[in-house]
Motif scaffolding. Structure first.
Motif, PDB file in Angstrom:
ATOM      1  N   UNK A 380       0.859  -1.187   0.000  1.00 21.54           N
ATOM      2  CA  UNK A 380       0.000   0.000   0.000  1.00 21.54           C
ATOM      3  C   UNK A 380       0.894   1.234   0.000  1.00 21.54           C
ATOM      4  N   UNK A 381       0.603   2.167  -0.902  1.00 24.49           N
ATOM      5  CA  UNK A 381       1.307   3.449  -0.930  1.00 24.49           C
ATOM      6  C   UNK A 381       0.305   4.496  -0.481  1.00 24.49           C
ATOM      7  N   UNK A 382       0.559   5.095   0.683  1.00 22.55           N
ATOM      8  CA  UNK A 382      -0.416   6.004   1.278  1.00 22.55           C
ATOM      9  C   UNK A 382       0.205   7.383   1.463  1.00 22.55           C
ATOM     10  N   UNK A 383      -0.666   8.348   1.634  1.00 22.76           N
ATOM     11  CA  UNK A 383      -0.226   9.724   1.829  1.00 22.76           C
ATOM     12  C   UNK A 383      -1.352  10.672   1.496  1.00 22.76           C
ATOM     13  N   UNK A 384      -1.186  11.904   1.879  1.00 22.27           N
ATOM     14  CA  UNK A 384      -2.198  12.899   1.585  1.00 22.27           C
ATOM     15  C   UNK A 384      -2.262  13.175   0.082  1.00 22.27           C
ATOM     16  N   UNK A 385      -3.342  13.857  -0.361  1.00 19.77           N
ATOM     17  CA  UNK A 385      -3.447  14.252  -1.760  1.00 19.77           C
ATOM     18  C   UNK A 385      -2.248  15.115  -2.146  1.00 19.77           C
ATOM     19  N   UNK A 547      -3.668   5.002  -2.015  1.00 12.15           N
ATOM     20  CA  UNK A 547      -4.789   5.633  -1.318  1.00 12.15           C
ATOM     21  C   UNK A 547      -4.291   6.722  -0.376  1.00 12.15           C
ATOM     22  N   UNK A 548      -5.183   7.666  -0.076  1.00  7.25           N
ATOM     23  CA  UNK A 548      -4.884   8.629   0.985  1.00  7.25           C
ATOM     24  C   UNK A 548      -5.654   8.239   2.240  1.00  7.25           C
ATOM     25  N   UNK A 549      -6.394   7.105   2.118  1.00  7.14           N
ATOM     26  CA  UNK A 549      -7.127   6.596   3.274  1.00  7.14           C
ATOM     27  C   UNK A 549      -6.430   5.340   3.794  1.00  7.14           C
ATOM     28  N   UNK A 550      -6.562   5.088   5.070  1.00  4.20           N
ATOM     29  CA  UNK A 550      -5.803   4.032   5.724  1.00  4.20           C
ATOM     30  C   UNK A 550      -6.556   2.706   5.839  1.00  4.20           C
ATOM     31  N   UNK A 551      -7.828   2.678   5.418  1.00  6.54           N
ATOM     32  CA  UNK A 551      -8.677   1.512   5.672  1.00  6.54           C
ATOM     33  C   UNK A 551      -8.130   0.222   5.069  1.00  6.54           C
ATOM     34  N   UNK A 552      -7.472   0.335   3.908  1.00  7.77           N
ATOM     35  CA  UNK A 552      -6.971  -0.866   3.236  1.00  7.77           C
ATOM     36  C   UNK A 552      -5.528  -1.168   3.565  1.00  7.77           C
ATOM     37  N   UNK A 553      -4.865  -0.251   4.273  1.00  7.82           N
ATOM     38  CA  UNK A 553      -3.426  -0.391   4.485  1.00  7.82           C
ATOM     39  C   UNK A 553      -3.080  -1.660   5.258  1.00  7.82           C
ATOM     40  N   UNK A 554      -3.890  -2.035   6.254  1.00  7.05           N
ATOM     41  CA  UNK A 554      -3.554  -3.186   7.086  1.00  7.05           C
ATOM     42  C   UNK A 554      -3.641  -4.503   6.320  1.00  7.05           C
ATOM     43  N   UNK A 563       5.196  11.704   1.614  1.00  3.39           N
ATOM     44  CA  UNK A 563       4.852  13.072   2.002  1.00  3.39           C
ATOM     45  C   UNK A 563       5.674  14.025   1.139  1.00  3.39           C
ATOM     46  N   UNK A 564       4.960  14.871   0.372  1.00  4.45           N
ATOM     47  CA  UNK A 564       5.596  15.859  -0.501  1.00  4.45           C
ATOM     48  C   UNK A 564       6.647  15.224  -1.410  1.00  4.45           C
ATOM     49  N   UNK A 565       6.299  14.050  -1.954  1.00  8.78           N
ATOM     50  CA  UNK A 565       7.159  13.400  -2.948  1.00  8.78           C
ATOM     51  C   UNK A 565       8.287  12.567  -2.380  1.00  8.78           C
ATOM     52  N   UNK A 566       8.377  12.425  -1.059  1.00  6.88           N
ATOM     53  CA  UNK A 566       9.454  11.648  -0.440  1.00  6.88           C
ATOM     54  C   UNK A 566       8.883  10.512   0.395  1.00  6.88           C
ATOM     55  N   UNK A 567       9.628   9.403   0.463  1.00  5.70           N
ATOM     56  CA  UNK A 567       9.247   8.306   1.344  1.00  5.70           C
ATOM     57  C   UNK A 567       9.730   8.649   2.753  1.00  5.70           C
ATOM     58  N   UNK A 568       8.799   8.720   3.677  1.00  6.74           N
ATOM     59  CA  UNK A 568       9.187   9.085   5.050  1.00  6.74           C
ATOM     60  C   UNK A 568       9.079   7.907   6.017  1.00  6.74           C
ATOM     61  N   UNK A 569       8.276   6.880   5.634  1.00  6.01           N
ATOM     62  CA  UNK A 569       8.162   5.683   6.480  1.00  6.01           C
ATOM     63  C   UNK A 569       7.915   4.479   5.590  1.00  6.01           C
ATOM     64  N   UNK A 570       8.321   3.296   6.064  1.00  5.38           N
ATOM     65  CA  UNK A 570       8.063   2.076   5.315  1.00  5.38           C
ATOM     66  C   UNK A 570       8.051   0.909   6.305  1.00  5.38           C
ATOM     67  N   UNK A 571       7.048   0.036   6.181  1.00  2.99           N
ATOM     68  CA  UNK A 571       6.957  -1.117   7.066  1.00  2.99           C
ATOM     69  C   UNK A 571       5.562  -1.704   7.049  1.00  2.99           C
ATOM     70  N   UNK A 572       5.311  -2.709   7.903  1.00  4.07           N
ATOM     71  CA  UNK A 572       3.975  -3.304   7.995  1.00  4.07           C
ATOM     72  C   UNK A 572       3.073  -2.377   8.803  1.00  4.07           C
ATOM     73  N   UNK A 588      -5.059   7.213  13.020  1.00  6.55           N
ATOM     74  CA  UNK A 588      -5.918   7.573  14.148  1.00  6.55           C
ATOM     75  C   UNK A 588      -6.892   8.684  13.777  1.00  6.55           C
ATOM     76  N   UNK A 589      -6.405   9.693  13.049  1.00  6.30           N
ATOM     77  CA  UNK A 589      -7.281  10.813  12.690  1.00  6.30           C
ATOM     78  C   UNK A 589      -8.375  10.381  11.734  1.00  6.30           C
ATOM     79  N   UNK A 590      -8.056   9.462  10.814  1.00  2.81           N
ATOM     80  CA  UNK A 590      -9.079   9.013   9.856  1.00  2.81           C
ATOM     81  C   UNK A 590     -10.094   8.095  10.519  1.00  2.81           C
TER      82      UNK A 590
END
Length: 606
Positions: A380-385, A547-554, A563-572, A588-590
């Motif tokens: 899953x590749x996630x992040x804001x719009x 997605x920018x939503x986390x529902x499918x990430x798990x 974030x802003x074109x850079x990978x800032x975190x990676x993992x399960x 948590x916010x979503x």
């Protein structure tokens, strides 16, 4: 005209229209000598009738023979003109089909970033439409020039046989304005060139005001007057430029006609002097008058044809320059050379220090992005719009070439893989998917048109995506037309259309599935249903979920946070939750956004 544009055009005409080229060349030659024949017959007929009236020297049989010849000549040229016109129209249809097919093929094969360049759309606006008539125009102009030159030579030869001064008087008024007429031709094309953006805008606004899709919002927000004013402003601005050019042309032509009339008076004085001094016959006098006017008209026609030639030749330049787009230096080959030789990419998908900026933009969309997706892995590749998620997909599919770095698929740089072969391995469902207003079956099998008759595979795709739940309720099942644009078809909801897009993607059956916000238009219950079937939908496939939503990430084996074109975190999912940083905060916010209506989803997420 540059030879590199004229010669290919002549080659196309020769290949596609030998019959037309022969017929129109023949007609040009015979029509070039028509005025002289008509002039001679008229002169002889008038002289013969004059002799019949004034004395007994006239011959009725000669007069009747001349009348018959004149009649046959008119019939012959009329028939030849009709045949030439029919063959020309038939050839235009063939050529128009050929040229528009070339334009559409070229447009669809251009690198994707060309389609985001407004100038490319302006270019298309200029060359689409009456392709064949514009393409043939320079050739027709050239033949028109030849025909008018034959006319003028014939008339001048006739005048010269009586007195050389008649030729001089006939030529002077037209030659003086010849250069101005040619200049107007070039200016006319430049006006057409400048007005292409305005023409695109007026057509776009017109479509907004007339199409169903935009009608609701325009009425709701009261945009009709605003859009009408913008349309009117551009329409009138374009019309003003066209009318200004027309005014110049009208003034020039009026000046030419005034000069021609003035010099005709001088010619008439010369003819009166010749009549007195050498006793011209009445038929001679009438024919000389017609010949003087004929020279003037023929030379004016030459100048008009030359003007149009210089104007229309620019269409050929525009056409072939469009065909040459994208044939420059291949940036992807430079990227290959930059890659260190010691690097051996593994199987799967590899991004190696990929950076990318959109054309005509200073903003960096991707910054030194590196990751490896293993075969059969679900990522899953996630992040804001605007974080660069969809840009990664477009680069992976070869729609964009990275500015720096390389992308590998199964050990090969994608820039050296045949794009058709590459696309066969990928199934992509974009958020802004297409809604084809054809049948439901068409909308599904367009995913892999080579398998369009595989009913079992289509039904399986419909079942997995949920399309089968409403397909049976449609009037003609899978043969039901959708939308109202082409036929009186069925209107579907946004969620139903998105299920169809999912079915189309599943029908393609690629090795890699890319889901770019596939549940954006679905209701909570249907979204949960898709999430719960995620494993069966992607079984045996490498899967990338954007997605920018986390529902499918798990559901993913691994999550990449942008974030802003850079990978800032990676993992399960659990690793990133334990990390307690960006992903944790987004998740948590979503989760708090879900209402009671989505409590099932909240429970499932937790």
């Amino acid at each position: 005209m540059e030879k590199r544009y004229l010669l290919p055009a002549l080659k196309v005409v020769w290949q596609k229209g030998k019959l037309w080229l022969f017929c129109t060349s023949f007609f040009t030659i015979i029509s070039g000598i028509q005025p002289l024949l008509i002039l001679w017959l008229t002169m002889e007929l008038i002289n013969e009738i004059t002799r019949l009236i004034s004395s007994a020297d006239g011959n009725y049989r000669t007069a009747m023979a001349l009348l018959l010849l004149q009649f046959l000549l008119v019939i012959f040229y009329s028939l030849a003109a009709k045949i030439d016109d029919y063959i020309s129209k038939r050839f235009e249809v063939t050529l128009d089909h050929h040229l528009q097919k070339l334009i559409l093929m070229k447009s669809s094969s251009l690198p994707y970033h060309f389609m985001e360049d407004p100038e490319i759309h302006n270019h298309l606006q200029r060359i689409l439409g009456s392709s064949s008539s514009s393409f043939l125009a320079p050739i027709r102009n050239a033949m028109g020039i030849g025909r008018s030159i034959l006319h003028s030579i014939s008339y001048m030869g006739f005048l010269f046989s009586f007195h050389w001064s008649l030729v001089v008087v006939a030529l002077l008024p037209t030659l003086t304005l010849f250069r101005l007429q040619v200049k107007l031709g070039a200016e006319s094309f430049q006006v057409h060139y400048r007005l292409a953006p305005a023409a695109r805008e007026t057509r776009y606004i017109s479509s907004l005001l007339t199409e169903k899709q935009s009608g609701k919002e325009i009425r709701l927000f009261g945009l009709t007057d605003v859009l009408l004013n913008r349309w009117s402003k551009q329409f009138l601005k374009s019309s003003k430029e066209v009318l200004t050019l027309l005014k110049k042309r009208s003034i020039l032509e009026a000046t030419m006609e005034a000069l021609a009339a003035l010099f005709y008076i001088f010619a008439a004085l010369i003819m009166i002097w010749l009549a007195v001094s050498s006793k011209l016959k009445i038929g001679d006098f009438v024919s000389l008058s017609q010949a003087v006017q004929g020279v003037q008209v023929a030379i004016q026609q030459v100048s008009r044809e030359v003007s149009r030639f210089f104007e229309q030749r620019l269409y050929l330049r525009d056409f072939y320059r469009f065909m040459e787009l994208g044939e420059g230096k291949d940036k992807s080959k430079e990227s290959i050379q930059e890659q260190p030789k010691q690097f051996i990419p593994p199987e799967g998908i590899v991004f190696a220090n990929v950076s990318f900026s959109y054309p005509n933009s200073n903003k960096i969309a991707l910054k030194q992005v590196s990751f490896h997706i293993h075969p059969l892995e679900k990522v899953a590749i996630v992040g804001e719009n605007g974080s660069g998620k969809t840009t990664i997909v477009k680069c992976l599919l070869g729609l964009y070439q990275p500015d720096h770095g390389q992308i590998y698929y199964n050990g090969k740089d994608i820039s050296v893989i045949n794009h058709e072969e590459l696309k066969k391995d990928f199934t992509v469902i974009f958020q802004d998917f297409m809604r084809y207003e054809f049948t439901l079956k068409d909308n599904i099998v367009f995913g892999d048109i080579s398998e369009k008759d595989n009913a079992k595979r289509m039904e399986q795709s419909a079942k997995e995506s949920g399309v089968d739940q409403f397909a049976g309720k449609l009037p003609d099942g899978y043969d039901t037309f959708l939308g109202k644009m082409l036929y009186d078809g069925e209107d579907l909801s946004g969620g139903q259309w998105q299920k169809i897009a999912l079915a189309r993607g599943l029908f393609r059956n690629g090795e890699v599935i890319i889901l770019d916000e596939p549940t954006a238009a679905l209701d909570p219950k249907t979204e949960l249903e898709i999430f719960q079937n995620f494993d069966s939908l992607t079984k045996g496939k490498t899967t990338i979920y954007i997605s920018h939503r986390m529902a499918a990430a798990k559901m993913a084996d691994r999550i990449i946070v942008l974030k802003e074109g850079e990978i800032i975190e990676m993992g399960s999912h659990q690793e990133l939750m334990d990390l307690g940083k960006e992903y944790f905060s987004m998740y948590q916010s979503q989760a708090q956004w879900f209402s009671e209506e989505r409590k099932e989803v909240v429970t499932w997420m937790s």
